[in-house]
Design a protein around this motif. Structure first.
Motif, short mmCIF file in Angstrom:
data_model
loop_
_atom_site.label_atom_id
_atom_site.label_comp_id
_atom_site.label_asym_id
_atom_site.label_seq_id
_atom_site.Cartn_x
_atom_site.Cartn_y
_atom_site.Cartn_z
N SER A 115 57.03 26.16 -21.27
CA SER A 115 58.30 26.14 -20.53
C SER A 115 58.18 25.85 -19.04
O SER A 115 59.14 25.45 -18.41
CB SER A 115 59.02 27.48 -20.72
N TYR A 116 56.99 26.02 -18.45
CA TYR A 116 56.85 25.75 -17.01
C TYR A 116 55.99 24.50 -16.76
O TYR A 116 55.51 24.26 -15.68
CB TYR A 116 56.24 26.97 -16.29
N ILE A 117 55.81 23.71 -17.82
CA ILE A 117 54.96 22.52 -17.69
C ILE A 117 55.83 21.27 -17.71
O ILE A 117 56.52 20.99 -18.69
CB ILE A 117 53.94 22.46 -18.85
N THR A 118 55.81 20.55 -16.61
CA THR A 118 56.47 19.24 -16.59
C THR A 118 55.73 18.31 -15.65
O THR A 118 55.12 18.76 -14.68
CB THR A 118 57.98 19.37 -16.24
N GLY A 119 55.75 17.03 -15.98
CA GLY A 119 55.03 16.04 -15.18
C GLY A 119 53.53 16.08 -15.40
O GLY A 119 52.76 15.48 -14.65
N ALA A 120 53.07 16.77 -16.47
CA ALA A 120 51.63 16.89 -16.72
C ALA A 120 51.12 15.70 -17.55
O ALA A 120 51.83 15.19 -18.42
CB ALA A 120 51.34 18.19 -17.45
N LEU A 121 49.89 15.31 -17.27
CA LEU A 121 49.22 14.26 -18.05
C LEU A 121 48.03 14.96 -18.71
O LEU A 121 47.06 15.29 -18.04
CB LEU A 121 48.72 13.13 -17.13
N LEU A 122 48.14 15.22 -20.00
CA LEU A 122 47.13 16.03 -20.69
C LEU A 122 46.17 15.16 -21.48
O LEU A 122 46.56 14.51 -22.46
CB LEU A 122 47.84 17.03 -21.62
N ASP A 123 44.90 15.16 -21.07
CA ASP A 123 43.88 14.39 -21.80
C ASP A 123 43.52 15.09 -23.11
O ASP A 123 43.30 16.30 -23.12
CB ASP A 123 42.61 14.27 -20.95
N ILE A 124 43.44 14.31 -24.19
CA ILE A 124 42.93 14.83 -25.47
C ILE A 124 41.82 13.88 -25.87
O ILE A 124 41.98 13.03 -26.75
CB ILE A 124 44.02 14.85 -26.56
N GLY A 125 40.71 13.98 -25.17
CA GLY A 125 39.67 12.97 -25.34
C GLY A 125 38.32 13.54 -25.73
O GLY A 125 37.31 12.83 -25.67
N GLY A 126 38.26 14.81 -26.10
CA GLY A 126 36.98 15.40 -26.49
C GLY A 126 35.96 15.31 -25.36
O GLY A 126 34.76 15.20 -25.60
N GLY A 127 36.47 15.34 -24.11
CA GLY A 127 35.57 15.32 -22.96
C GLY A 127 35.37 13.94 -22.36
O GLY A 127 34.70 13.78 -21.36
N ARG A 128 35.95 12.90 -23.02
CA ARG A 128 35.75 11.53 -22.55
C ARG A 128 36.39 11.30 -21.18
O ARG A 128 37.51 11.70 -20.93
CB ARG A 128 36.38 10.56 -23.54
#
Ligand code: NAP
Length: 256
Positions: free
Chosen positions: A243-256
């Motif tokens: 609910s307090y997260i906006t404008g985030a760019l979340l990597d899902i890269g296994g550490g890449r």
């Protein structure tokens, strides 16, 4: 008279490009989380129909809508289908995305550039516009959330493979940041997921179906990710837990 609070209408989430891959995994998970799921696809009518049937057999609700996200009339029809469904639009996953065969930038045709940018950038913008018009307090809506599918390519650049695709995802990052700020006070959160190497059929469009398998040992986690792992993050970003997260760019890269 009872003191029961009014029951909210069923939340609807629209997922573009949901006939397979990450979009289909997000559709399955969204249905299990109680959303009515709008499954958009371009050409895979049978796969979309099978997915609707699978979700319904599992006790969920879904509807399929054909449409090219780069076509404004198709996007209008997609959202009209959502308006006609019981419930209230509460989420959009801007997932439809394409890439072309691996090549250097100096080999890419103008037609391919136009198509990649139209689907990946314009398509996400058109869908975000329609979603904001329905969810924003400014337009009489009750709020919601948008999740955009970017890519780790946005910061890596995909040299020798598809710089056009990577740049289109850079545009998605920027749109996420700007739109998040525009609508933060209007009840809408906007975030982006940046998957790394995920096992889906998208790599076949790049001309290398085994790309995820080839690159897996080179990744910090020494494996590719799954569509389900990306779907989990998408549903979390849609949920009140974020609910307090906006404008985030979340990597899902296994550490890449
Ligand atoms: P995918 O398996 O190739 O599936 C693409 C989906 O998009 C299909 O359902 C396809 O529908 C649909 N689609 C294509 N063009 C469309 C259009 N113009 N209008 C509407 N739908 C359209 O892709 P994926 O791997 O699941 O990727 C999903 C998203 O994640 C994309 O934005 C991609 O860039 C991003 N991503 C993927 C990876 C990865 O490694 N897989 C990594 C980073 C980011 P039809 O089947 O009907 O054509």
């Amino acid at each position: 008279m009872t003191n029961q609070p009014p029951t909210d209408p069923q939340p609807i989430v629209l997922i573009t490009g949901a006939s397979r891959g990450i979009g289909a995994a997000a559709a399955r998970l969204a249905a299990r989380r109680g959303y009515r799921v709008g499954i958009n696809y371009l050409s895979s009518e049978e796969a979309a129909a099978r997915l609707v049937a699978e979700i319904e057999a599992d006790g969920g609700s879904a509807f399929a809508v054909r449409g090219d996200v780069s076509n404004p009339a198709d996007v209008a029809a997609l959202f009209a289908a959502s308006d006609a469904a019981p419930g209230r639009l509460k989420g959009l996953i801007n997932n439809a995305g394409i890439l072309g065969p691996q090549m250097r930038l100096d080999q890419i045709s103008p037609e391919r550039l136009a198509r990649v940018f139209a689907v990946n950038i314009t398509g996400s913008f058109l869908c975000a516009q329609e979603a904001v018009r329905r969810m924003s307090h400014r337009h009489g809506g009750k709020g919601g959330a948008i999740v955009n599918l970017s890519s780790t390519a946005a910061r890596l650049g995909a040299p020798g493979e598809y710089v056009d695709y990577a740049a289109s995802k850079g545009a998605i990052d920027t749109m996420t940041i700007g739109l998040a700020k525009e609508v933060a006070g209007e009840g809408i959160r906007v975030n982006a997921l940046r998957p790394g190497i995920i096992e889906t059929e998208i790599h076949a469009s790049g001309g290398e179906p085994g790309r995820a398998e080839r690159l897996a040992p080179l990744l910090p986690m020494q494996r590719a990710g799954t569509a389900e792992e990306v779907a989990q993050a998408a549903l979390w970003l849609l949920s009140d837990e974020a609910s307090y997260i906006t404008g985030a760019l979340l990597d899902i890269g296994g550490g890449r």
